[in-house]
Design a protein around this motif. Structure first.
Motif: not given
Length: 259
Positions: A36, A46, A48, A50, A203-206
């Motif tokens: 982030e 974005i 936080r 993770q 979480a953000y590693q799509a």
């Protein structure tokens, strides 16, 4: 909640982790802590998420398995390439303290990913070494753990566990909508071993959509040794579990027939 993927290796519910039976070890990869702040440096702000999401998954894995002696983080614990960000320093320490003090983990093994520059600055306070590869023996089975971004000789191993790929696949839900979900990959090799690719814990590693084209894969291990068409994806349906799908050559044949 434990689903056997290969020999002593088990998928742990929908937690994006892998349990190695016989050595009481939990493996996961690609947390990308500090993501982030790195995005904020580039003008993207974005929430936080993770660290809290990673802890949620690990808590759930412990609730399924019970006490775990050893944790192996298979690369990309942090995110930024060029420096150690303030958020990375804080969250990596917070996560390690959580494993040691709250989960009573006896041993933490960290494998260097391509994002893990400067992380030894933190690890020296914990007396934790950083490994490029790590050999694990479960009975007569020899397992190689490496992040996956380097071309590593896999001869002599029965299983090779990597991250790096962030694999995902499209699943059609009950409403007919296509949803992209994380997945594990079980890929036979030309030497009759198996590469097990872990989903990203971040979480953000799509996730990178899997295909039959070996050049689309990030890991030289997958490109060089993997029998891509025989890969079996195990899709993660969050809050439900996992779904083992047919091997890729069959999946993509069905898509072509539908088209």
């Amino acid at each position: 909640m434990l689903r056997k993927i290969y020999d002593n290796l088990y998928v742990v519910g929908d937690t994006r982790t892998l349990f190695i039976d016989g050595v009481n070890t939990l493996v996961f990869a690609d947390l990308h802590l500090g993501f982030e702040e790195d995005m904020a440096r580039n003008g993207y702000f974005i929430p936080r998420a993770q660290l809290s999401r990673a802890i949620k998954f690990i808590d759930k894995a412990f609730s399924i398995i019970g006490n775990i002696d050893t944790i192996i983080i298979d690369g990309d614990l942090k995110h930024a390439f060029d420096k150690l960000l303030r958020q990375e320093r804080y969250e990596v320490k917070k996560f390690l303290d959580y494993l040691i003090n709250e989960k009573n983990v006896k041993e933490i093994i960290i494998i260097r990913g391509n994002h893990d520059n400067y992380i030894p600055i933190i690890l020296k306070d914990y007396d934790i070494d950083l490994h490029i590869t790590y050999d694990l023996y479960v009975g007569d089975q020899k397992i190689l753990l490496t992040h996956g971004h380097l071309d590593i000789d896999i001869e002599g191993y029965e299983a090779i566990i990597i991250g790096h790929e962030h694999p995902s696949i499209g699943i059609v839900d009950e409403l007919g909508l296509l949803t992209k979900v994380h997945c594990y990959l079980k890929t036979p090799t030309i030497d009759k071993a198996h590469i097990i690719v872990l989903p990203a814990l971040g979480a953000y590693q799509a996730g990178n959509t899997i295909s039959l084209d070996r050049e689309n894969y990030l890991s030289p291990i997958m490109r060089k040794y993997g029998l891509i068409e025989e890969t079996i994806p195990i899709a993660i349906i969050e809050d439900t579990g996992v779904l083992e799908l047919p091997r890729l050559e069959i999946l993509f044949m069905r898509e072509q027939m539908v088209l």
